[in-house]
Write a protein that holds these residues in place. Structure first.
Motif, mmCIF file in Angstrom:
data_model
loop_
_atom_site.group_PDB
_atom_site.id
_atom_site.type_symbol
_atom_site.label_atom_id
_atom_site.label_comp_id
_atom_site.label_asym_id
_atom_site.label_seq_id
_atom_site.Cartn_x
_atom_site.Cartn_y
_atom_site.Cartn_z
ATOM 1 N N VAL A 1 0.805 -1.230 0.000
ATOM 2 C CA VAL A 1 0.000 0.000 0.000
ATOM 3 C C VAL A 1 0.836 1.277 0.000
ATOM 4 O O VAL A 1 0.309 2.363 -0.234
ATOM 5 C CB VAL A 1 -0.993 0.027 1.182
ATOM 6 C CG1 VAL A 1 -1.913 -1.182 1.134
ATOM 7 C CG2 VAL A 1 -0.262 0.075 2.523
ATOM 8 N N GLU A 2 2.141 1.134 0.282
ATOM 9 C CA GLU A 2 2.979 2.332 0.172
ATOM 10 C C GLU A 2 3.290 2.613 -1.294
ATOM 11 O O GLU A 2 3.411 3.759 -1.699
ATOM 12 C CB GLU A 2 4.274 2.150 0.980
ATOM 13 C CG GLU A 2 4.011 2.122 2.481
ATOM 14 C CD GLU A 2 5.292 2.018 3.297
ATOM 15 O OE1 GLU A 2 6.318 2.553 2.873
ATOM 16 O OE2 GLU A 2 5.247 1.402 4.376
ATOM 17 N N SER B 1 -4.186 3.786 17.427
ATOM 18 C CA SER B 1 -5.598 3.386 17.517
ATOM 19 C C SER B 1 -5.820 2.209 18.458
ATOM 20 O O SER B 1 -6.614 1.326 18.177
ATOM 21 C CB SER B 1 -6.139 3.011 16.137
ATOM 22 O OG SER B 1 -5.951 4.065 15.239
ATOM 23 N N ARG C 1 -4.026 2.200 -0.882
ATOM 24 C CA ARG C 1 -3.029 3.240 -1.085
ATOM 25 C C ARG C 1 -2.949 4.052 0.204
ATOM 26 O O ARG C 1 -3.930 4.654 0.628
ATOM 27 C CB ARG C 1 -3.505 4.133 -2.223
ATOM 28 C CG ARG C 1 -2.424 4.863 -2.967
ATOM 29 C CD ARG C 1 -3.080 5.767 -3.994
ATOM 30 N NE ARG C 1 -3.608 5.021 -5.123
ATOM 31 C CZ ARG C 1 -2.926 4.782 -6.239
ATOM 32 N NH1 ARG C 1 -1.725 5.231 -6.370
ATOM 33 N NH2 ARG C 1 -3.475 4.106 -7.224
ATOM 34 N N LEU C 2 -1.780 4.040 0.821
ATOM 35 C CA LEU C 2 -1.574 4.820 2.041
ATOM 36 C C LEU C 2 -1.462 6.290 1.663
ATOM 37 O O LEU C 2 -0.735 6.627 0.737
ATOM 38 C CB LEU C 2 -0.281 4.341 2.707
ATOM 39 C CG LEU C 2 0.139 5.014 4.003
ATOM 40 C CD1 LEU C 2 -0.794 4.614 5.137
ATOM 41 C CD2 LEU C 2 1.579 4.649 4.363
ATOM 42 N N ILE D 1 1.240 6.870 8.533
ATOM 43 C CA ILE D 1 2.055 5.701 8.857
ATOM 44 C C ILE D 1 1.225 4.435 9.034
ATOM 45 O O ILE D 1 1.767 3.355 9.205
ATOM 46 C CB ILE D 1 2.878 5.923 10.141
ATOM 47 C CG1 ILE D 1 1.962 6.191 11.328
ATOM 48 C CG2 ILE D 1 3.880 7.046 9.964
ATOM 49 C CD1 ILE D 1 2.613 5.916 12.658
ATOM 50 N N LYS E 1 -5.096 -4.241 5.988
ATOM 51 C CA LYS E 1 -6.216 -4.992 6.542
ATOM 52 C C LYS E 1 -7.486 -4.742 5.724
ATOM 53 O O LYS E 1 -8.229 -5.671 5.404
ATOM 54 C CB LYS E 1 -6.435 -4.543 7.992
ATOM 55 C CG LYS E 1 -7.048 -5.601 8.852
ATOM 56 C CD LYS E 1 -6.921 -5.221 10.313
ATOM 57 C CE LYS E 1 -7.787 -6.163 11.138
ATOM 58 N NZ LYS E 1 -7.992 -5.697 12.485
ATOM 59 N N CYS F 1 6.242 -4.838 10.321
ATOM 60 C CA CYS F 1 4.802 -4.944 10.600
ATOM 61 C C CYS F 1 3.908 -5.001 9.365
ATOM 62 O O CYS F 1 2.944 -5.762 9.329
ATOM 63 C CB CYS F 1 4.342 -3.836 11.543
ATOM 64 S SG CYS F 1 5.279 -2.322 11.478
ATOM 65 N N VAL G 1 4.528 -6.228 6.408
ATOM 66 C CA VAL G 1 4.630 -7.528 5.753
ATOM 67 C C VAL G 1 3.888 -8.573 6.572
ATOM 68 O O VAL G 1 3.174 -9.426 6.045
ATOM 69 C CB VAL G 1 6.101 -7.935 5.590
ATOM 70 C CG1 VAL G 1 6.216 -9.134 4.684
ATOM 71 C CG2 VAL G 1 6.904 -6.784 5.043
ATOM 72 N N ILE G 2 4.033 -8.474 7.886
ATOM 73 C CA ILE G 2 3.382 -9.447 8.751
ATOM 74 C C ILE G 2 1.868 -9.344 8.618
ATOM 75 O O ILE G 2 1.171 -10.347 8.520
ATOM 76 C CB ILE G 2 3.872 -9.257 10.194
ATOM 77 C CG1 ILE G 2 5.304 -9.772 10.244
ATOM 78 C CG2 ILE G 2 2.997 -10.009 11.178
ATOM 79 C CD1 ILE G 2 6.069 -9.366 11.427
ATOM 80 N N LYS H 1 0.014 -12.706 7.341
ATOM 81 C CA LYS H 1 -0.434 -13.533 8.461
ATOM 82 C C LYS H 1 -1.605 -14.470 8.162
ATOM 83 O O LYS H 1 -1.742 -15.480 8.836
ATOM 84 C CB LYS H 1 -0.683 -12.684 9.712
ATOM 85 C CG LYS H 1 -1.892 -11.836 9.748
ATOM 86 C CD LYS H 1 -1.874 -11.042 11.065
ATOM 87 C CE LYS H 1 -3.181 -10.322 11.287
ATOM 88 N NZ LYS H 1 -3.054 -9.295 12.307
#
Ligand code: SF4
Ligand code: SF4
Lengths: 301, 304
Positions: free
Chosen positions: B43-44, B105, B142-143, B148, B155, B177, B179-180, B184
């Motif tokens: 998404v980056e 969050s 898309r971030l 961040i 998700k 994080c 990639v995980i 997952k």
């Protein structure tokens, strides 16, 4: 003292190879490998580690089995799905919930709300930060532990240490090898830098990612230059990327042609700067000269 | 709902050809008559759309919740600032300051505020787009620049997956994080690498991450003829399956540069990717022989 961050948006554009050459061209500098997720610079600069310290990106929760009453409150409240009943040896789910350290974000909520205070919360080591001696001068680098988050914080630590060395030893430059992307580790790598150099490649993906990286440096108002690596793979796209970058106020610092000695250098654990006849070496040198020129200009202007 | 078979395409190092593998595999599988969902979790820097050229049929904002102060209820006690592990709240002279770009969050502050003065509101961090490309279901995130919260966007992309046989997750590079979050839920992870010292170093890290998540996995070596034998030696030593080796070929580089699917212009590559699917099936059989029935069932449902 000036800090230059080399980033790429898209990974694999040859950023680290370029930084390794800069290491040979630049005088009186400190190297900082901020691509802590895939720290590769150490592979080509023969570092000799002289100092290391462990890094904690924060705490992690751990449920004390003997105190837990299995009320289920933490399970309900953890926003990161880090708490579950893991299957035990006999296949049945466990009686007591468990915090998966890979998913725990360290917010401490569970530990604060547990009615019987059964959850411990301790700082967790999530990486190592090193200071090394290299033939090119000092280098600060790091290794993020496997499946650890908070790389942004580790990046900040690497930069802090590099800066401290640069100040103490009156070094002129800090050269930062930044991570790919536009997210938290990249932001941590570029904020407050004197100059960002974006390394792109002449592909549509390279163009797309360059534009995103350019948006990011504009967002933080950092002067930015562009370098296109392997430009001759697709000259038209290289032209287009440079044109679009110009419109965003980003000037080209030079182009590097496809040169097999770049990979060869990497395999021999060195930089292309040690290949005197390589065309890429000359082009990279030109890029570095342009970076310096821009830095000096911004100083006087 | 039918269980989908999730294949994550990842790599420790960026630029190894992850997206090339993901999009071409998606198309080969669709050509074989499978119902395929492609998810761009990078998404980056989402690039899959360049090759799949989807018709985007819906767009929505991805939000995360961040606290907001109800000034009437807040008495400036400072509990929120003291419990936020990310320093996303400060209380200065009885006034609460919230820094949304630092907030994870977690919900601790609003839950634990003694005056009940914090409410959670939506904060936009990215965009989700869904659509279709030649029969392939497409979704990408898309971030937003300067944000961040990449995992939240990833998700959202995963949740956009529709009912189908196979889900291809095009993951971000690295091992942290983001990639995980992408890997997952995977049933199988494919790690794409290059035969160079950088490629090997980053492959090693990606393998360790995949093992930590206890996922079955195999490796694809891209441009296998540009470097040395260390990656192959490493895989042999560690008993890691090599699913495919892609040669360094100017035609592939050019198709990539133009944003074309390499299998469409090169018959031999189409065959190579079709044989990748055979290799994956052989591997899955081997793995399921060592595992229990659950994996077996999901594999059958994926139509393997
Ligand atoms: S500390 Fe936060 S993220 Fe970790 S398990 Fe507890 S509630 Fe979940
Ligand atoms: S939600 Fe969590 S991270 Fe965000 S401000 Fe509140 S306590 Fe801090």
């Amino acid at each position: 003292m000036k800090e230059i961050s080399v980033i790429s948006g898209k990974g694999g554009t040859g950023k680290t190879s370029l930084v390794a050459s800069f290491a040979a061209f630049a005088e009186n500098k400190v190297l900082a490998d901020c691509d802590v997720d895939a720290a590769d610079l150490y592979l080509v600069v023969q570092p000799e580690t002289i100092y290391q310290e462990s890094f904690s990106g924060g705490g992690k929760a751990e449920i004390q089995e003997d105190q837990c009453t299995d009320c289920g409150l933490c399970l309900q409240q953890c926003r990161f799905d880090a708490i579950s009943y893991p299957p035990s040896q006999n296949g049945e789910p466990a009686q007591i919930p468990w915090v998966n350290p890979i998913f725990c974000e360290g917010c401490r909520l569970c530990a604060r709300i547990c009615p019987v205070e059964a959850i411990a919360f301790e700082p967790a080591e999530s990486g190592l930060c090193y200071i090394s001696k290299t033939p090119y001068g000092p280098m600060v680098h790091a290794r993020l532990g496997i499946a650890q988050g908070n790389s942004g914080k580790l990046v900040s630590l690497v930069r802090e240490k590099a800066k401290a060395i640069a100040e103490k030893e009156s070094r002129d430059y800090i050269i930062v090898d930044g991570p790919p992307g536009v997210g938290c580790p990249v932001i941590a790598s570029i904020t407050g830098s004197d100059l960002v150099l974006i390394v792109s490649e002449p592909t549509l993906s390279g163009r797309h990612d360059m534009l995103r990286a350019a948006e990011l440096t504009a967002h933080f108002q950092i002067p930015t230059l562009l370098c296109i690596n392997k430009w001759d793979i697709h000259p038209e796209t290289a032209d287009r990327i440079e044109r679009e970058a110009r419109q965003l106020g980003i000037l080209p610092a030079g182009r590097i042609g496809y040169d097999p000695s770049v990979t060869k250098a990497q395999i021999h654990k060195t930089s292309v700067a040690s290949y005197p006849d390589s065309p890429a070496k000359k082009e990279m040198h030109q890029v570095w000269e342009n970076v310096i020129k821009t830095l000096n200009k911004s100083e006087t202007g | 709902m039918k269980k989908r078979f999730n294949i994550a395409i990842a790599s420790g190092k960026g630029g190894t050809g992850k997206t090339t593998v993901a999009v071409n595999l998606a198309v080969v599988l669709a050509d074989l008559g499978k119902c395929v969902q492609y998810l761009d979790c990078d998404v980056e820097e989402p690039n899959g759309h360049i090759f799949l050229k989807p018709d985007i049929t819906s767009r929505s904002a991805v939000t995360v919740s961040i606290p907001e102060v109800n000034e009437e209820k807040c008495n400036g006690c400072g509990v929120c600032a003291s419990i936020c592990e990310y320093k996303a709240i400060a209380v200065i002279k009885d006034k609460v300051l919230i820094f949304p770009e630092l907030c994870h969050s977690c919900g601790a502050c609003s839950l634990l505020c003694p005056e009940d003065a914090l409410v959670e509101v939506d904060n936009e961090v990215g965009e989700l787009e869904t659509g279709e490309s030649q029969g392939i279901r497409f979704a990408q995130g898309r971030l937003n620049i300067g944000q961040i919260a990449a995992p939240a966007v990833i998700k959202a992309v995963k949740e956009a997956a529709q009912d189908c046989d196979i889900v291809i997750l095009d993951c971000p590079p690295g091992t942290s994080c983001n990639v995980i979050e992408a890997v997952k839920d995977a049933d199988l992870v494919i790690l794409v690498t290059e035969p160079t010292p950088f490629g090997l170093n980053d492959l090693y890290l990606a393998v360790e991450m995949t093992k930590a998540l206890a996922k079955p996995f195999g490796v694809i070596i891209n441009r296998y003829d540009i470097g040395d034998d260390e990656v192959i030696n490493y895989c042999n030593r560690e008993n890691i399956d090599i699913f495919m080796k892609i040669p360094d070929d100017r035609r592939i580089a050019e198709a990539y540069a133009r944003g074309d699917l390499v299998i469409k212009s090169n018959e031999w590559l189409n065959e190579l990717f079709a044989s990748l699917w055979d290799r994956i099936r052989i591997y899955l059989e081997k793995v399921s022989a060592d595992h229990n029935g659950d994996f077996e069932k999901r594999k059958t449902e994926a139509g393997t």
